[in-house]
Design an enzyme around this catalytic site. Structure first.
Site, PDB file in Angstrom:
ATOM      1  N   LYS A   1     -13.149  -8.107  -7.602  1.00  0.00           N
ATOM      2  CA  LYS A   1     -13.571  -8.550  -6.275  1.00  0.00           C
ATOM      3  C   LYS A   1     -15.007  -9.022  -6.374  1.00  0.00           C
ATOM      4  O   LYS A   1     -15.846  -8.352  -6.974  1.00  0.00           O
ATOM      5  CB  LYS A   1     -13.424  -7.413  -5.260  1.00  0.00           C
TER       6      LYS A   1
ATOM      7  N   LYS B   1       0.839  -1.189   0.000  1.00  0.00           N
ATOM      8  CA  LYS B   1       0.000   0.000   0.000  1.00  0.00           C
ATOM      9  C   LYS B   1       0.880   1.247   0.000  1.00  0.00           C
ATOM     10  O   LYS B   1       1.832   1.348   0.786  1.00  0.00           O
ATOM     11  CB  LYS B   1      -0.921   0.010   1.220  1.00  0.00           C
TER      12      LYS B   1
END
Length: 327
Positions: free
Chosen positions: A217, A110
């Site tokens: 997703k 991240k």
């Protein structure tokens, strides 16, 4: 084929609201909440992030219903290779994070965390490279936080660490297309996540030539079948990722990954390793870099242990009822 919408009572009969603490703050979250419920095909999960409105969250409910009321598509593989996920931690914390992901050869890092600098990101990526060695694969995820110039500068700064790809470096499809044009000579692919799962038209990014890869997703796209359809129409390689799900939600993602015709990249489905507890035993975490494919049943004792407060339970049940009314 889509699952018929069950009666609200059929969902609430088995619904359990859980709260799972994270070992490290991730995506601004310290505790992940979810609703689990059981249908004819097994247990499922409804866990849109708290800030999402009811219309967006209702797509997640449609996915949860689909997984619980419809058989999963035939799997093409029995296990899924997964990546480690490194939150926006200090570089010194990276080795301990990676140690939670057994046998993973790939790490998603991240970056572009609010309040942090590019120097923080570079230090984190460098620490991952040092920990994983030259054979490790590193991808970065900015969650759309950069403009085109910032993204181009950052990708240049990361180049020496041999990126596998950059995920959602910019927010809009137009920005992604421009960035992809600018960095194409570097050979660093651009992956789209939010531009697929949060878009009114999830195929726009492919039509615009704005990405080399899709990150998909199951919950945000409305379920396994719709996600498979989007990948087929887009004609781009896909990586299946999680939305910080419990192991029940991760089993939905694993079923999606197992059904894809091609799966050339490690998937972001190892995120149960970020929790300090889970609703199944053993938790669906990487073993030698892989997750098994199959239905899971929550452990009754763990459901009790992880139960959300009465106030949060009512908040989620009210939300589920509103979303059900939109289906």
């Amino acid at each position: 084929m889509t699952a018929p919408t069950p009666l609200l009572g059929d969902i609430l009969d088995s619904a359990r609201v859980v709260a799972l603490p994270l070992a490290t703050r991730f995506r601004g979250v310290d505790v992940r909440e979810a609703v689990l419920f059981e249908g004819p095909e097994g247990w499922t999960e409804f866990s849109p992030f708290a800030e999402y409105d009811d219309l967006e969250a209702s797509t997640w409910l449609a996915a949860a219903i689909d997984f619980a009321w419809m058989p999963t598509p035939a799997p093409r593989r029995s296990s899924i290779r997964v990546n480690a996920t490194v939150p926006a931690v200090a570089a010194a914390s990276v080795p301990a994070i990676l140690a939670r992901f057994d046998g993973c050869r790939t790490a998603k890092v991240k970056v572009a965390e609010p309040g942090q600098s590019l120097a923080d990101d570079i230090a984190r990526v460098r620490a991952v490279r040092e920990s994983m060695g030259p054979e490790g694969r590193i991808r970065v995820d900015a969650n759309g936080a950069w403009n085109v110039d910032e993204a181009e500068h950052a990708i240049h700064a990361f180049a020496e660490y041999d990126l596998e790809y950059a995920e959602q470096p910019c927010g809009s499809v137009d920005e992604l297309a421009e960035l992809r044009r600018r960095v194409k000579y570097m050979g660093i692919p651009i992956a789209a996540d939010e531009s697929v799962r949060k878009a009114d038209d999830p195929l726009a990014v492919a039509r615009a030539g704005a990405a080399d890869l899709l990150v998909i997703k199951a919950q945000p796209l409305g379920g396994i079948r719709r996600a498979l359809s989007i990948v087929a129409e887009a004609g781009l390689p896909a990586i299946v990722s999680s939305a910080l799900d419990t192991s029940i939600g991760l089993s939905m993602g694993a079923a999606l990954a197992a059904a894809l015709p091609d799966l050339d990249y490690d998937c972001g489905l190892g995120t149960a390793s970020l929790f300090t507890t889970d609703v199944v035993s053993p938790s669906l975490v990487a073993q030698n870099g892989h997750l098994p494919v199959g239905r899971l049943v929550p452990d009754a004792a763990l459901l009790d242990e992880c139960a959300a407060s009465r106030e949060r339970e009512q908040w989620w049940i009210d939300r589920l009822e509103r979303c059900h009314a939109l289906l």
